[in-house]
Scaffold this motif. Structure first.
Motif, PDB file in Angstrom:
ATOM      1  N   LEU A  27       0.822  -1.204   0.000  1.00 53.86           N
ATOM      2  CA  LEU A  27       0.000   0.000   0.000  1.00 53.86           C
ATOM      3  C   LEU A  27       0.861   1.262   0.000  1.00 53.86           C
ATOM      4  O   LEU A  27       0.480   2.283  -0.578  1.00 53.86           O
ATOM      5  N   ILE A  60     -12.446  -5.063  -0.031  1.00 53.69           N
ATOM      6  CA  ILE A  60     -11.281  -5.522   0.733  1.00 53.69           C
ATOM      7  C   ILE A  60     -11.717  -6.331   1.950  1.00 53.69           C
ATOM      8  O   ILE A  60     -11.138  -7.376   2.268  1.00 53.69           O
ATOM      9  N   ALA A 123      -5.551  -4.788   5.081  1.00 51.17           N
ATOM     10  CA  ALA A 123      -4.680  -4.983   3.922  1.00 51.17           C
ATOM     11  C   ALA A 123      -3.211  -4.988   4.337  1.00 51.17           C
ATOM     12  O   ALA A 123      -2.427  -5.844   3.901  1.00 51.17           O
ATOM     13  N   TRP A 265      -7.226  -7.195  -4.489  1.00 54.92           N
ATOM     14  CA  TRP A 265      -6.029  -6.506  -4.980  1.00 54.92           C
ATOM     15  C   TRP A 265      -6.399  -5.337  -5.877  1.00 54.92           C
ATOM     16  O   TRP A 265      -5.801  -4.256  -5.781  1.00 54.92           O
ATOM     17  N   GLN A 268      -7.583  -2.588  -3.658  1.00 58.09           N
ATOM     18  CA  GLN A 268      -6.479  -1.955  -2.932  1.00 58.09           C
ATOM     19  C   GLN A 268      -5.682  -1.024  -3.840  1.00 58.09           C
ATOM     20  O   GLN A 268      -5.358   0.112  -3.460  1.00 58.09           O
TER      21      GLN A 268
END
Length: 488
Positions: A27, A60, A123, A265, A268
């Protein structure tokens, strides 16, 4: 737009590969990618960022629920639940007092600072902890906490924003009661929709296998939408619904988890790049940066340990494990998303709050994530040889009612040194091939499994979960691990 989007996506995939090498959550690199793109693309729509951010958070959380293992979550659910509720409250109170009395923030901004920085980020926790060799119990506590604490924080941040704008006249006890009622309602709704969805998906015959993952994700999104419509916590509903679906005997269950992981993914990447676009480095004045660093320092060294102690002391968790749980409470995109709530409400001090939170998340995630393994060894909660979970891929062999499993043996796994005979697999289950250093061979019962091997196993469908659990048990506990007929 498609050209630019594809370029950002491929750059993000490269960033994810780089992050796995250096031990940082991906991230952070996604955020920096967004900041870089922001040098050419102007984006200041806080309301759109808020809406897209919450939509991404739903996906998520759904992915987190689908990949959560109930048999690991069940023993630590009480502690994780306390950390996600009581721990959140302790952290908010401590940060509010620090922000108001020490940093000199007005009470409304200090309260919002405490609320938006309270949750850990699923995450960040998942992407880092699953590569760190620590006891499975500690990993399960941190993962469950990060999946559960988003729901109450969303409600508290919304209430704090309304109070800061002067739009709320309810007393704090009444607000807390409303939060608890909405949270309980979301949990019950998620259980009900997850139970119903699992039974429908097991009984319905869809024309293509690829529709089952879509159906499972559809039920999870339905839980969130129903929660929002009924004015209960949609975030609690989507997470619990996904946990129920992910631990049910769904058709093409592994394909469903892989699909959810892929969707997670994408969410994110889009979310973090967008949040990076929303940040403007030219706004990060020195005083804002210093305030962010000081707030993060207090949260990391005082507020987080205090919240962990207030919850873990009831379960007699050793102080060394409490210290590790405190250090491993990674903040990530969730606090930044929470900071878009007052930003979208045009609260006067919201931009300063957003910049402050952005700085503290980047600084302390960069500090904490790469050091988790070292801290765990120094505290004595691990010797460094705890197994990282094995990777298992499953493909159905419908004509013979069997499954084809591909199992990768990671570094630190206690499968290393175990013979094929010592696996004690059920009848008609065959380790058909071992690939070692790129060379395949058909193993005999006395052949020894090594780190880095890929095992190709054919297993009758009725034994699949037993075999998968058996490999995981040996990977963690060695060849003498007991046989458990648990379902994953």
């Amino acid at each position: 737009m498609l050209l630019a989007g594809a370029g950002v996506l491929l750059a993000a995939l490269g960033a994810a590969r780089l992050s796995s090498s250096v031990g940082l959550p991906s991230l952070l690199l996604f955020l920096f990618l967004g900041v870089g793109v922001g040098l050419w693309v102007e984006f200041d729509d806080a309301a759109l960022a808020h809406d897209l951010g919450f939509a991404a958070l739903v996906l998520i959380l759904g992915e987190g629920g689908f990949t959560t293992k109930w048999r690991e979550m069940r023993p630590i659910l009480s502690l994780a639940g306390l950390l996600a509720t009581v721990g959140i409250g302790v952290s908010i109170v401590a940060m509010t007092l620090f922000g108001h009395l020490v940093l000199g923030l007005d009470l409304a901004t200090a309260l919002l600072l405490g609320a938006v920085t309270a949750p850990t980020d699923s995450a960040a926790v998942f992407s880092v902890l699953r590569r760190v060799p620590i006891p499975a119990r500690l990993r399960a506590i941190l993962e469950a906490e990060s999946g559960l604490n988003d729901a109450p924080v969303v409600l508290l941040v919304s209430a704090a924003t309304a109070w800061a704008l002067g739009e709320s006249t309810e007393s704090p006890p009444l607000i807390l009661g409303m939060v608890l009622v909405e949270l309980a309602g979301g949990l019950l709704l998620g259980l009900a929709i997850g139970w119903l969805g699992a039974r429908v998906l097991k009984r319905i015959a869809l024309p293509a296998s690829g529709l089952y993952p879509l159906g499972a994700m559809g039920w999870a999104l339905l839980a969130y939408g129903a929660g929002a419509y009924l004015h209960v916590s949609g975030f609690a509903a989507v997470y619990i619904c996904a946990v129920v679906l992910g631990n049910s005997d769904l058709p093409h269950r592994n394909a469903t988890k892989s699909f959810a992981e892929g969707v997670g993914w994408v969410a994110q990447i889009g979310l973090f790049v967008m949040l990076g676009l929303l940040a403007h480095p030219d706004r990060f004045a020195l005083d804002v940066a210093i305030t962010g660093v000081l707030a993060g320092l207090f949260l990391t060294l005082i507020a987080r340990p205090l919240s962990v102690w207030a919850c873990a002391a009831w379960f007699k968790v050793p102080w060394r494990e409490q210290a590790f749980l405190s250090w491993a409470g990674l903040r990530g995109a969730v606090p930044i998303i929470m900071a878009t709530v007052p930003l979208a409400s045009t609260l006067p001090q919201a931009k300063t709050l957003f910049d402050l939170v952005f700085v503290f998340v980047v600084v302390y995630t960069t500090l904490q994530a790469p050091t988790l393994g070292w801290v765990a060894r120094k505290l004595g909660v691990t010797t460094g040889d705890d197994a990282v979970d094995i990777e298992v891929e499953v493909a159905p062999l419908d004509k013979i009612q069997a499954d084809f499993m591909q199992i990768k043996v990671p570094s630190g796994s206690k499968l290393h040194g175990v013979t094929v005979f010592e696996l004690r697999l059920p009848p008609s289950t065959v380790v058909s091939l071992i690939i070692r250093d790129g060379t395949p061979f058909a193993p005999g019962s006395r052949d020894v499994i090594r780190t880095g091997d890929e095992l190709l196993v054919v297993v009758p469908s009725r034994y699949r979960y037993r075999v998968e659990n058996r490999f995981k048990q040996i990977s963690r506990g060695g060849r003498l691990s007991r046989w458990h007929d648990d379902r994953d």
